[in-house]
Design an enzyme around this catalytic site. Structure first.
Site, PDB file in Angstrom:
ATOM      1  N   ASN A   1       4.109   0.742   2.314  1.00  0.00           N
ATOM      2  CA  ASN A   1       3.937  -0.354   3.274  1.00  0.00           C
ATOM      3  C   ASN A   1       4.122  -1.698   2.586  1.00  0.00           C
ATOM      4  OD1 ASN A   1       2.647   1.215   5.727  1.00  0.00           O
ATOM      5  ND2 ASN A   1       1.612   1.943   3.885  1.00  0.00           N
TER       6      ASN A   1
ATOM      7  N   ARG B   1      -8.088   7.493   4.449  1.00  0.00           N
ATOM      8  CA  ARG B   1      -8.179   7.708   5.896  1.00  0.00           C
ATOM      9  C   ARG B   1      -8.216   9.198   6.162  1.00  0.00           C
ATOM     10  NH1 ARG B   1      -2.931   4.622   7.637  1.00  0.00           N
ATOM     11  NH2 ARG B   1      -2.354   5.457   5.603  1.00  0.00           N
TER      12      ARG B   1
ATOM     13  N   LYS C   1      11.103  10.416  11.455  1.00  0.00           N
ATOM     14  CA  LYS C   1      10.516   9.073  11.449  1.00  0.00           C
ATOM     15  C   LYS C   1      11.552   8.008  11.801  1.00  0.00           C
ATOM     16  CE  LYS C   1       6.872   9.804   7.992  1.00  0.00           C
ATOM     17  NZ  LYS C   1       6.228   9.220   6.790  1.00  0.00           N
TER      18      LYS C   1
ATOM     19  N   LYS D   1      11.931   2.662   6.439  1.00  0.00           N
ATOM     20  CA  LYS D   1      11.984   4.085   6.087  1.00  0.00           C
ATOM     21  C   LYS D   1      13.326   4.445   5.456  1.00  0.00           C
ATOM     22  CE  LYS D   1       7.919   4.905   7.838  1.00  0.00           C
ATOM     23  NZ  LYS D   1       7.581   3.535   8.250  1.00  0.00           N
TER      24      LYS D   1
ATOM     25  N   GLU E   1       6.593   0.579  11.829  1.00  0.00           N
ATOM     26  CA  GLU E   1       5.268   0.567  11.218  1.00  0.00           C
ATOM     27  C   GLU E   1       4.230   0.675  12.324  1.00  0.00           C
ATOM     28  OE1 GLU E   1       4.922   0.663   8.055  1.00  0.00           O
ATOM     29  OE2 GLU E   1       6.977   0.189   7.505  1.00  0.00           O
ATOM     30  N   GLY E   2       2.993   1.009  11.916  1.00  0.00           N
ATOM     31  CA  GLY E   2       1.873   0.901  12.841  1.00  0.00           C
ATOM     32  C   GLY E   2       1.345   2.212  13.390  1.00  0.00           C
TER      33      GLY E   2
ATOM     34  N   GLU F   1       4.441   7.177   2.786  1.00  0.00           N
ATOM     35  CA  GLU F   1       5.244   5.980   3.031  1.00  0.00           C
ATOM     36  C   GLU F   1       4.767   4.858   2.120  1.00  0.00           C
ATOM     37  OE1 GLU F   1       4.782   4.811   7.084  1.00  0.00           O
ATOM     38  OE2 GLU F   1       2.630   4.446   6.920  1.00  0.00           O
TER      39      GLU F   1
ATOM     40  N   ARG G   1       0.862  -1.189   0.000  1.00  0.00           N
ATOM     41  CA  ARG G   1       0.000   0.000   0.000  1.00  0.00           C
ATOM     42  C   ARG G   1       0.893   1.232   0.000  1.00  0.00           C
ATOM     43  NH1 ARG G   1      -2.851   0.369   5.005  1.00  0.00           N
ATOM     44  NH2 ARG G   1      -1.494   2.127   5.520  1.00  0.00           N
TER      45      ARG G   1
ATOM     46  N   SER H   1      -3.109  -2.851   6.042  1.00  0.00           N
ATOM     47  CA  SER H   1      -4.448  -3.160   6.541  1.00  0.00           C
ATOM     48  C   SER H   1      -5.546  -2.344   5.867  1.00  0.00           C
ATOM     49  CB  SER H   1      -4.499  -2.932   8.053  1.00  0.00           C
ATOM     50  OG  SER H   1      -4.170  -1.591   8.349  1.00  0.00           O
TER      51      SER H   1
END
Length: 530
Positions: free
Chosen positions: A155, A504, A402, A337, A406-407, A153, A131, A160
């Site tokens: 992924n 989002r 950063k 990253k 992740e998350g 970013e 993603r 998800s």
């Protein structure tokens, strides 16, 4: 794109009707999450039986049509880029070796790869469910600047909300179809402005394709094949995952099981022969053995998922098996990253080097246009410039710091950066474990978010994620064992497609956008022409 008339002011009676309809439709259709323990303590719901509406927006958010189309159009190029990075062990080695002294998590992931490499990989196929996340950027220094997309970013593990993103698009289309929105919304909301979202079907198809590419059972006697979802427990986002596993079972008749990360070693085994077949014994039916064709990680992306040496042994156990991994350990590392920084640092040649001899060579400039400036914090000229910038409260205001995580919830923003770096002291290793990224300046919009039973209206910003599915051959296969196709076809991409989208939305004052991390809401785009 900004319009003060959208969404229109909503009378209390209409807002109540929208909320009631959203709650009912969401539970009926699985647009839901399990409430966190903070929201609903375990003594109130000891069996974890309650479900609530997933965080959603009442209205689809305005999004430039041209930016949306461009993000989807270049996803296949991004897929091919990261497949090429994951295949290039020597290049990844150079990147990782700069991190292993400063990032213990990255170091341990790399150790897993080295252990498998020493024994020899038996599975030459890798599946990426990717993603690529973007924000709209409008240069404040340019009058009447056009909107562009800039990558936040990329992924490569546990990407998800592919299950719920389809449903929220369907929800907003449903609300439009029953005239739940005011007539004044028709200027923006129409059947042509609400794109259909194929993410659930497309991601399930990608996994089914990998299951087919795995081939027939290598066990003796032959065992039925299955797909294994590796998950966390408790998991609030279970319905997002169930949307994918249900599609696999009902559309493709592929047995699909959920296995908590902590129970991997209890319920799986790897055959002792050269094939290294991964066998799963469901705890509810231990006499029914399955051969695992595909491991889909929805856990394993965070250091908190590895509380003991047994947790790392479990990751090695899966990685050395013949099952196709989504992602493999090298694909997981490709999503760090630091890799994003190496690609996006001004003047970097790596993007061209990876794509110039691929079918996506014509996308190099378009992909590069999505980069925002990213710098290391090290002794290179670029790194020294970044350190000067990051330690100055004035210049740091335009950046985000950063780590390799992740998350959500891990970033340091703007004026908080100097104090954070000062807290690291003179330990340059800790500094080098971060990257400095120029902030993207998205336009603010208006919307209403329904989250955990509460309604909040105000200014919001959005983050668009584009899913991609890519199955490729690494071209290694040095240990013999399971071969799924012609060995001379090393490095071939067998499947490459854009696979839907996720929008989002968060309050404009929020610095993080992860829905599962507790910062945003699932949304869908209402496309507008600028």
């Amino acid at each position: 794109m900004v319009t003060s008339s959208y969404p229109p002011e909503t009378a209390p009676e209409l807002e109540s009707y929208l909320l009631s309809t959203i709650k009912d439709w969401s539970i009926l259709n699985g647009l839901a999450v399990l409430p966190s323990i903070d929201l609903l303590p375990q003594d109130v719901d000891p069996s974890r039986s309650f479900a609530i509406t997933a965080p959603v927006t009442l209205f689809p958010s305005l999004f430039p049509r041209a930016c949306f189309s461009e993000a989807r159009a270049i996803q296949q190029g991004y897929n091919e880029l990261y497949a090429a990075i994951a295949r290039d062990r020597e290049w990844l080695k150079q990147i990782v070796e700069r991190l292993i002294e400063v990032d213990d998590f990255i170091a341990k992931l790399w150790d897993v790869h080295l252990e498998v490499e020493k024994e020899g990989y038996v599975q030459d196929l890798s599946l990426g469910i990717f993603r690529s996340d973007y924000m709209i950027h409008m240069d404040p220094e340019v009058p009447d600047a056009k909107s562009t997309i800039k990558q936040v970013e990329f992924n490569t593990i546990a990407s998800s909300f592919g299950g719920l993103s389809t449903k929220v698009s369907q929800l907003h289309s449903y609300l439009h179809s029953i005239s739940a929105y005011l007539p004044s919304s028709k200027e923006h909301i129409s059947s042509t402005s609400l794109p259909q979202n194929p993410s659930t079907d497309s991601l399930a198809y990608g996994m089914a394709f990998a299951n087919s590419a795995y081939g027939s059972s290598q066990s003796s006697p032959e065992l039925p094949l299955c797909i294994l979802f590796i998950v966390t427990v408790p998991e609030t986002n279970i319905f997002d995952q169930l949307a994918l596993s249900t599609s696999l079972q009902t559309t493709y008749s592929i047995p699909t099981f959920r296995l908590p990360y902590s129970l991997i070693l209890d319920h799986t085994s790897v055959s002792a022969d050269e094939n290294r077949v991964l066998v799963y014994l469901p705890p509810h039916s231990p006499d029914s053995a399955y051969e695992v064709s595909l491991i889909y990680f929805r856990a394993g992306y965070s250091p908190s998922h590895y509380p003991s040496s047994a947790s790392w042994q479990a990751r090695l156990h899966l990685e050395r098996s013949a099952a196709i991994k989504c992602p493999s350990i090298l694909t997981h590392l490709a999503g760090s990253k630091k890799v994003q920084q190496e690609l996006a640092t001004p003047g970097s040649p790596h993007l061209t080097n990876f794509l110039s001899r691929t079918s996506s060579a014509n996308m190099i400039d378009r992909i590069r246009n999505t980069f925002t400036a990213i710098y290391p914090l090290d002794s290179t000229p670029e790194g020294k410039h970044a350190i000067t910038t990051a330690t100055d409260p004035k210049t740091s205001a335009n950046y985000v710091l950063k780590p390799q995580r992740e998350g959500g919830g891990n970033n340091i923003y703007g004026s908080k950066i100097p104090a954070f770096l000062a807290s690291l002291g003179d330990d340059q290793q800790k500094w080098r474990s971060h990257i400095l990224m120029e902030l993207i300046k998205p336009p603010t919009l208006k919307n209403t978010i329904f989250r955990n039973g509460e309604v909040q209206s105000g200014e919001v910003i959005g983050e668009l994620g584009i899913y991609g599915v890519c199955l490729w051959r690494n071209g290694h296969g040095e240990a013999g064992g399971k071969k799924t196709a012609d060995e001379t076809d090393g490095g071939a991409v067998l499947q490459n497609c854009e696979a839907g989208f996720l929008l989002r939305t968060k309050g404009s004052e929020s610095e993080e956008g992860g829905v599962a991390a507790g910062f945003g809401a699932v949304d869908s785009p209402c496309l507008v022409d600028e």
